[in-house]
Design a protein around this motif. Structure first.
Motif, short mmCIF file in Angstrom:
data_model
loop_
_atom_site.label_atom_id
_atom_site.label_comp_id
_atom_site.label_asym_id
_atom_site.label_seq_id
_atom_site.Cartn_x
_atom_site.Cartn_y
_atom_site.Cartn_z
N GLY A 1 0.78 -1.24 0.00
CA GLY A 1 0.00 0.00 0.00
C GLY A 1 0.81 1.28 0.00
N ALA A 2 2.16 1.18 -0.07
CA ALA A 2 2.97 2.41 -0.06
C ALA A 2 2.70 3.27 -1.29
N PHE B 1 8.35 5.95 4.98
CA PHE B 1 8.24 5.31 3.67
C PHE B 1 6.82 4.87 3.34
N CYS B 2 6.12 4.33 4.34
CA CYS B 2 4.73 3.92 4.10
C CYS B 2 3.78 5.10 4.18
N THR B 3 4.30 6.22 4.72
CA THR B 3 3.45 7.35 5.12
C THR B 3 2.58 7.93 4.00
N PRO B 4 3.13 8.18 2.81
CA PRO B 4 2.26 8.73 1.76
C PRO B 4 1.06 7.83 1.49
N GLY B 5 1.29 6.53 1.41
CA GLY B 5 0.18 5.60 1.19
C GLY B 5 -0.80 5.61 2.34
N MET B 6 -0.26 5.70 3.55
CA MET B 6 -1.14 5.74 4.73
C MET B 6 -2.03 6.99 4.71
N VAL B 7 -1.43 8.12 4.40
CA VAL B 7 -2.19 9.37 4.38
C VAL B 7 -3.28 9.30 3.30
N MET B 8 -2.94 8.74 2.15
CA MET B 8 -3.92 8.66 1.06
C MET B 8 -5.06 7.70 1.45
N THR C 1 -4.63 12.11 -7.71
CA THR C 1 -4.03 12.92 -6.65
C THR C 1 -2.98 12.07 -5.94
N THR C 2 -1.80 12.65 -5.76
CA THR C 2 -0.74 11.96 -5.04
C THR C 2 -0.44 12.75 -3.75
N ILE C 3 0.46 12.23 -2.95
CA ILE C 3 0.79 12.90 -1.69
C ILE C 3 1.26 14.34 -1.94
N GLU C 4 1.89 14.58 -3.07
CA GLU C 4 2.37 15.93 -3.37
C GLU C 4 1.22 16.91 -3.56
N GLY C 5 0.02 16.38 -3.77
CA GLY C 5 -1.13 17.26 -3.99
C GLY C 5 -2.02 17.40 -2.78
N MET C 6 -1.55 16.97 -1.61
CA MET C 6 -2.41 16.94 -0.43
C MET C 6 -2.34 18.17 0.46
N ASN D 1 -9.56 9.27 -9.70
CA ASN D 1 -10.98 9.62 -9.82
C ASN D 1 -11.67 9.53 -8.46
N GLY D 2 -10.95 9.99 -7.44
CA GLY D 2 -11.54 10.08 -6.11
C GLY D 2 -11.47 8.83 -5.28
N MET D 3 -11.00 7.73 -5.85
CA MET D 3 -10.95 6.47 -5.12
C MET D 3 -9.49 6.12 -4.79
N PRO D 4 -9.26 5.50 -3.61
CA PRO D 4 -7.90 5.08 -3.31
C PRO D 4 -7.54 3.84 -4.13
N VAL D 5 -6.43 3.90 -4.83
CA VAL D 5 -5.99 2.72 -5.58
C VAL D 5 -4.49 2.53 -5.37
N LYS D 6 -4.07 1.29 -5.50
CA LYS D 6 -2.64 1.01 -5.43
C LYS D 6 -2.07 1.22 -6.83
N SER D 7 -1.23 2.22 -6.96
CA SER D 7 -0.81 2.62 -8.31
C SER D 7 0.18 1.62 -8.92
#
Lengths: 793, 161
Positions: B46-47, B102-109, B73-78, B53-59
Motif C-alpha cells: 500500500g505504499a 516510507f509507508c506514510t504517503p500511502g497511509m495518508v492517502m 491525486t498523489t501525496i504531493e497534492g495533499m 478519480n476520487g478512489m484510493p488505488v494502489k498505483s
C-alpha cells in the motif's frame, strides 16, 4: 528551557514535514544524469555447481550495455565479515569467501549469478531472461543439526565442515555448571526454536554508483544505517578504493531494523560497474529480491536447563544453541549468537553459574545477521520461557519466582562477563502489574470463560545491552572495528549550529532529538540547530546506528563536542566582558559573569569568533567548531517488565491479544513521544514474531515465505493499542546524558510475554502444554491443545 | 507506445508509455513525483496508494495506459493551498504517526479516503480499513490515533498514556 524544546519535551518531529508532503529523498528517488539500470539474475536453486553461464544472447538484447559475471570480478575482494569469533578450543572461526557474484557454486536461493546493466530497467530484466546458466543441482543443507553430521554435504567444499565455530562461554564455568545441574534440587528443561525472521523495512534496498573520471572519485548512494562503515568495508576490503576517493551517502532511509547495517554485494557491484561503464549504475531491489537477499534474523535452536535449589533460588543455567549463519558470513553475523547473546544470559537474575554453548552452522540459506535486538531477543526468549516453565512445574507464581531471583544491588557483575551499572527490576515489575490491572485478571478470565474463551496472562522481564560498545573490549572479542561514535558541532557566525553526526536516522527522529539536546545545552531555540547525517562527505567518521546506540554513543559524542564549543565560547565571552573565564555562566543563550549583571548573547560571542576584531588571538584560534569522538566505558542496560493478556479460542486455536503493557527503564529520556513510538514499533515486531511471522525453507532449500502473500507481516488489525511507560528511571552512570537506548526493547521483551500468555491460557484451560514454538499460529496452538503433531511446514 | 493525458494534482500532464508501464512508474519516473513509494511487488503493502478519480488505488496495480483521462491525486497534492500540512498530514505529525516515512504517503492517502467514506471511524474500523497498508515502524498505534484525531474525535495526547 521551555518544555516544548529541550530535553524531556515531546517535540514534534521536524523530519515529518518532508515525509508527509512527499518531498523526502530516499535512495530510489535519486536519478543521476546518464544513469543505467542493473538487474540481478539470482539462483533459483539452493545449492548447485555453475558449469557455465551463456550470456551471448543477453548481450545482444536491446539497450544492454554489459552482462557481468564472476569472471569480471577477478581480483576483486569478497564481501567481508566484520567479526572473528574464537571457538572454545582457541581456534578462529571458519570463514569462507563471499564473492560479489557467485564463483563456481550457488549457495542459496537468491545468490547472484549475473547482472545485466542496460539503458532501462525493463530492458535489463528482459535481457536477464535470455541468460542461460548451466547449473547442476547439489543436495541442499537446510537442517542445522543434520548439517553437522559426519558426511553431511558441505556448503563450502574448502572448509572442514559446516561448523563455523563451537563457542563456549564462560568456558571455565563448564564443569562447575554441569556439576551444579547434576546436583540440583530441581531442573527445568526446554527445547525451543527462535524462529527465523525477515526484517522487512518498508523501503527495499537501493544502490546507485557514480564515478567521476576527472578526480577519480566514486560516490555510492545506498540505503544504509551506517554509510561510513560501508565506505570502510567496501573501499578497503572489496574494491580497493581509498577513503578519500570514496563517498558514501545514505539519504532518507525507509527503516532498517538491522537489515541495512551490512555491506551487500549490490553496493560493491554498482560502485564497480559505474567505473567500468563510465555511467552511473542504479539497482533497486524488488520486494521479492529483498526476501532472498536481505540478511535474515534469529534462527536459533536451543536447549536450556535451569537448576533451582529447594528454596527456588536459581543455582545454574546451561544452554546449547545451534545458530544458523546461512550460506556466507554477513558483516556482524558471528557476533550475534555469541557476544550479543551469551553475555545476556544472566537476564535480570542472580544465577551464580552460567554456561552457554553455541554452534554456528553454515546452510544453503540466505545469510543471517542482526535483526532488531540481535542476540538479546534470543537470550531473553529462552530465559523467560524457562523461568515461566519452572514456576509452572514448581507450582509457584511466575511473578514471585522472578522477584525472588532478581538482582537488586548495583553495580552487578554477572557470571557472563558484563557489569550492569544500574537498574530497579522490582520497580518495573510493580509498574507493570499496576498498568495491567493484574488484580483484576481473575475476574476478566472468568468473563472470558463465560464467552467460551481461554484467557491467559504472560510476563517477561528483560535486560539488554545497548550502546555498543567499548572499542577495547569488542576488539578483544573479535570485532574488526572500533565502536565509538563521532560528532562535529559547527557554530556559524550568526550563532546557528550544524551538527554532523556519525549516527544515522532511518525513522528514529535524530534530527529532532539531537537538536533538543543542543538546544538544552546552549539555551537557543532548537530551530537554530540542524542535524546532518548520512554522508561521509559531510561528517567525520561514524560507526552508525544499530544496537540502540545512537543517543547513548552518538548523542554522547555530540555532547562532548558541544562541551568543547561551550568551553571555547566561554573564553571568548570572558574576553568580551573582561572577566575571568571561571566566572562565566551560560544560560538561556546568554553568557553572564557570576555575581554581576554583565552579560553577552550567544550570537555576539559566535560573531566575535568569526569576526575576531576584539578577540584573544594570542590565546585561542578564531572560529567555533569542535569534533569529539566518544568511546563508551560500558554497555548501557535498559530493562523492563512486559505483560501480555490473550484470549485463545479453544475451537480454532486462534490467539487474540487483548492487552499489552510495557514498563521500561530507559534511563533519562530526551523525547518521550519518540521513545514511545520506538517501543510501539518494537512491540509490533516482537508480537509479529510470536504470533505470525515465520521465514520458512523447505527441505530442498526453497524459500517458501518469499512475499507478503506468504510472510505474515503484522497488519493494523493484528495488533492492539499498547500501554507503555518509561517512568521508572535509573540513569546510566557512565554517559553524559544518563541515557540507555530504547530502539530494540519492544522486540526483545514481547515474544516471551506473548508465548507465556498463550501457555497460561492453555494450562488454565486444563491443557498441560509445556511449550509451543513461535509463531503461535492457530494451527500450532490447536495442535498443542489437541496433542496432534504438527505436519511439516 | 501509447500517448496518455491525465490530470495529476490538478495539472494536465501527458507522456508516452509502454503498454506494460505501471502508473506508479509513470508517476515516479516520468513525472518525478517520488512521494509515491514502491514497497512490494505483490500489491500488498500500500505504499503506492494514490487517489484516482476520487478512489484510493494502489498505483502498482494500475497500468499507466488505464489512467488516460483520469484525475489523479498523489501525496504531493495533499497540502493546503499555502503549502502547509492539511488536517490529516498535520495529525500524523502531531500524533507521531510516522517514523521512517516510507509507508506514510500511502497511509495518508488511504486514511483520507477512509474519512470520505466514514467521517468518524472507530478504532476497529480504522484498523480494518488499513489492512492493505503495511507499516513496519509504528505498530499502527499512533497511526490509528492520528486518524481519529483528524476525524475530530477525542484522542489522548502523545506521551500521556
Amino acid at each position: 528551557m521551555p518544555k516544548d524544546g529541550g530535553i524531556g519535551a515531546s517535540t514534534k518531529r521536524r523530519e515529518d514535514v518532508r515525509f508527509l508532503s512527499g518531498t523526502g529523498q530516499y535512495t530510489d528517488d535519486i536519478n543521476l544524469h546518464g544513469q543505467a539500470h542493473a538487474y540481478f539474475l539470482r539462483s533459483d536453486v539452493a545449492h548447485g555447481t555453475i558449469n557455465g553461464i551463456d550470456t551471448e544472447a543477453a548481450e545482444a538484447m536491446p539497450g544492454v550495455l554489459k552482462v557481468f559475471t564472476a569472471k569480471d570480478f577477478e581480483g576483486v575482494g569478497g564481501v567481508p565479515c566484520g567479526w572473528q569469533v574464537t571457538d572454545r578450543f582457541g581456534e578462529v572461526m571458519q570463514e569462507p569467501k563471499h564473492p560479489v557474484l557467485a564463483e563456481g557454486r550457488v549457495r542459496h536461493v537468491g545468490d547472484p549469478i549475473a547482472v545485466v546493466v542496460a539503458e532501462t530497467l525493463a530492458q535489463a530484466r528482459d535481457a536477464a531472461e535470455a541468460i542461460v546458466p548451466d547449473i547442476s543441482d547439489l543436495p541442499a543443507v537446510v537442517d542445522l543439526k543434520a548439517a553437522l553430521e559426519d558426511g553431511a554435504q558441505k556448503v563450502h567444499e574448502e572448509l572442514k565442515s559446516n561448523l563455523c565455530y563451537d563457542w563456549g562461554f564462560v568456558e571455565d564455568n563448564r564443569d562447575a555448571v554441569d556439576e551444579a545441574i547434576r546436583n540440583a534440587h530441581h531442573v527445568t528443561t526446554l527445547e525451543l526454536r527462535n524462529n527465523r525472521l525477515i526484517a522487512n523495512p518498508m523501503e527495499p534496498r537501493v544502490a546507485v554508483g557514480d564515478y567521476n573520471r576527472a578526480n577519480d572519485e566514486h560516490t555510492l548512494y545506498t540505503t544504509s544505517q551506517n554509510p561510513h562503515v560501508i565506505r570502510l568495508l567496501m573501499g578497503a576490503f572489496v574494491l580497493g578504493i581509498p577513503e578519500h576517493k570514496l563517498r558514501v551517502v545514505a539519504p532518507d532511509v525507509g527503516g532498517g531494523f538491522g537489515a541495512k547495517i551490512y555491506h551487500y554485494a549490490e553496493e560493491a557491484f554498482c560502485t564497480f560497474a559505474a567505473k567500468a561503464l563510465g555511467r552511473p549504475v542504479k539497482w533497486t531491489s524488488s520486494r521479492s529480491e529483498a526476501f532472498m537477499s536481505d540478511a535474515h534474523g534469529r534462527d536459533h535452536v536451543t536447549k536450556i536447563e535451569l537448576a533451582l535449589d529447594k528454596d527456588n533460588n536459581f543455582t545454574a543455567l546451561r544452554t546449547e544453541t545451534y545458530a544458523n549463519m546461512g550460506a556466507y558470513l554477513s558483516t556482524f553475523a558471528p557476533s550475534i549468537p555469541t557476544w550479543l547473546h551469551g553475555t545476556l544470559m544472566a537476564g535480570n537474575y542472580k544465577t551464580p553459574l552460567i554456561y552457554v554453548n553455541v554452534k554456528a552452522v553454515f546452510t544453503n540459506t540466505v545469510p543471517v545477521d542482526a535483526y532488531r535486538g540481535a542476540g538479546r531477543p534470543e537470550a531473553t526468549y529462552q530465559l523467560e520461557r524457562v523461568v515461566d516453565q519452572a514456576a509452572r512445574e514448581l507450582g509457584v507464581s511466575p511473578i514471585e519466582l522472578r522477584r525472588q531471583n532478581f538482582i537488586t544491588e548495583f553495580p552487578y557483575a554477572t557470571p557472563v562477563a558484563v557489569e550492569y551499572d544500574t537498574g530497579d527490576y522490582h520497580a518495573t515489575m510493580d509498574k507493570l502489574l499496576e498498568m495491567t490491572d493484574h488484580a483484576g485478571f481473575e475476574a476478566r478470565a472468568a468473563e472470558s470463560k463465560k464467552n467460551g474463551k481461554l484467557r491467559g496472562f504472560g510476563l517477561a522481564h528483560y535486560i539488554e545491552a545497548c550502546g555498543i560498545a567499548p572499542s577495547n573490549l569488542v576488539g578483544q572479542l573479535g570485532a574488526r572495528a572500533g565502536l565509538y561514535e563521532s560528532a562535529t558541532v559547527r557554530v556559524n557566525a550568526t550563532g546557528s549550529i550544524s551538527v554532523m553526526t556519525g549516527s544515522h536516522s532511518h525513522g528514529q527522529g535524530h534530527e529532532t532529538t539531537f537538536a533538543q539536546v543542543i538546544s538544552e545545552m546552549i539555551g537557543i531555540d532548537a530551530n537554530q540547530v540542524d542535524i546532518i547525517h548520512g554522508d561521509t562527505g559531510r561528517g567525520p567518521m561514524g560507526m552508525g546506528t544499530y544496537g540502540s546506540r545512537s543517543i547513548a554513543v552518538g548523542g554522547s559524542a555530540m555532547v562532548r563536542a558541544a562541551e568543547k564549543v561551550i568551553n571555547k565560547a566561554k573564553k571568548i565571552a570572558a574576553h568580551l566582558m573582561e572577566a575571568s573565564e571561571g566566572d562565566i555562566e551560560l544560560k538561556d543563550g546568554k553568557f553572564s559573569v557570576a555575581g554581576t549583571d554583565k552579560e553577552v548573547a550567544w550570537g555576539d560571542v559566535t560573531l566575535a569568533a568569526y569576526v575576531p576584531h576584539n578577540y584573544p588571538l594570542e590565546d585561542i584560534e578564531p572560529g567555533l567548531e569542535e569534533t569529539a569522538f566518544y568511546d563508551p566505558a560500558n554497555f548501557t542496560y535498559p530493562s523492563g517488565a512486559y505483560g501480555c493478556e490473550v484470549e485463545v479460542d479453544p475451537e480454532t486455536g486462534k490467539v487474540e491479544i487483548v492487552g499489552f503493557a510495557a514498563a521500561d527503564d530507559f534511563g533519562n529520556v530526551i523525547n518521550p513521544m519518540i521513545v514511545e513510538g520506538q517501543v510501539h514499533g518494537g512491540l509490533a515486531q516482537g508480537i509479529g514474531q510470536a504470533l505470525m511471522e515465520n521465514c520458512a525453507y523447505d527441505a530442498d532449500g526453497q524459500l517458501i515465505s518469499a512475499s507478503y502473500m506468504d510472510y505474515a507481516m503484522p497488519r493494523s488489525s493484528d495488533l492492539p493499542m499498547f500501554k507503555v511507560d518509561h517512568s521508572c528511571v535509573t540513569p546510566c552512570t557512565h554517559n553524559p546524558l544518563g541515557v540507555k537506548g530504547c530502539g530494540e526493547a519492544g522486540a526483545i521483551g514481547s515474544p516471551p510475554a506473548v508465548v507465556n500468555a498463550v501457555l497460561d491460557a492453555l494450562n488454565r484451560g486444563g491443557h498441560k502444554v509445556a511449550h509451543i514454538d513461535m509463531p503461535t499460529s492457530p494451527a500450532r496452538v490447536w495442535a498443542a491443545m489437541n496433542k496432534t503433531p504438527m505436519a511439516a511446514e | 507506445m501509447n500517448r496518455i493525458e491525465l490530470k495529476v494534482n490538478g495539472k494536465t500532464v501527458s507522456g508516452e508509455v509502454e503498454g506494460r508501464t505501471l502508473l506508479v512508474d509513470f508517476l515516479r519516473q516520468t513525472l518525478r513525483l517520488t512521494g509515491t513509494h514502491v514497497g512490494c511487488d505483490t500489491s500488498q503493502c500500500g505504499a503506492c496508494t494514490i487517489h484516482m478519480n476520487g478512489m484510493p488505488v494502489k498505483s502498482c496495480s494500475v497500468l499507466a495506459a488505464e489512467a488516460d483521462g483520469a484525475e489523479v491525486t498523489t501525496i504531493e497534492g495533499m497540502a493546503n493551498a499555502d503549502g502547509s500540512l492539511n488536517t490529516m498530514q498535520q495529525a500524523f505529525q502531531d500524533f507521531h504517526g510516522l517514523q521512517c516515512g516510507f509507508c506514510t504517503p500511502g497511509m495518508v492517502m488511504a486514511a483520507t479516503a477512509l474519512l470520505r467514506e466514514n467521517p468518524k471511524p472507530s478504532e476497529g474500523e480504522i484498523r480494518h480499513y488499513l489492512e492493505g497498508n503495511i507499516c513496519r515502524c509504528t505498530g499502527y498505534h499512533n497511526i490509528v490515533k492520528a486518524i481519529q484525531a483528524a476525524s475530530g474525535q477525542d484522542v489522548t495526547p502523545v506521551a500521556a498514556e
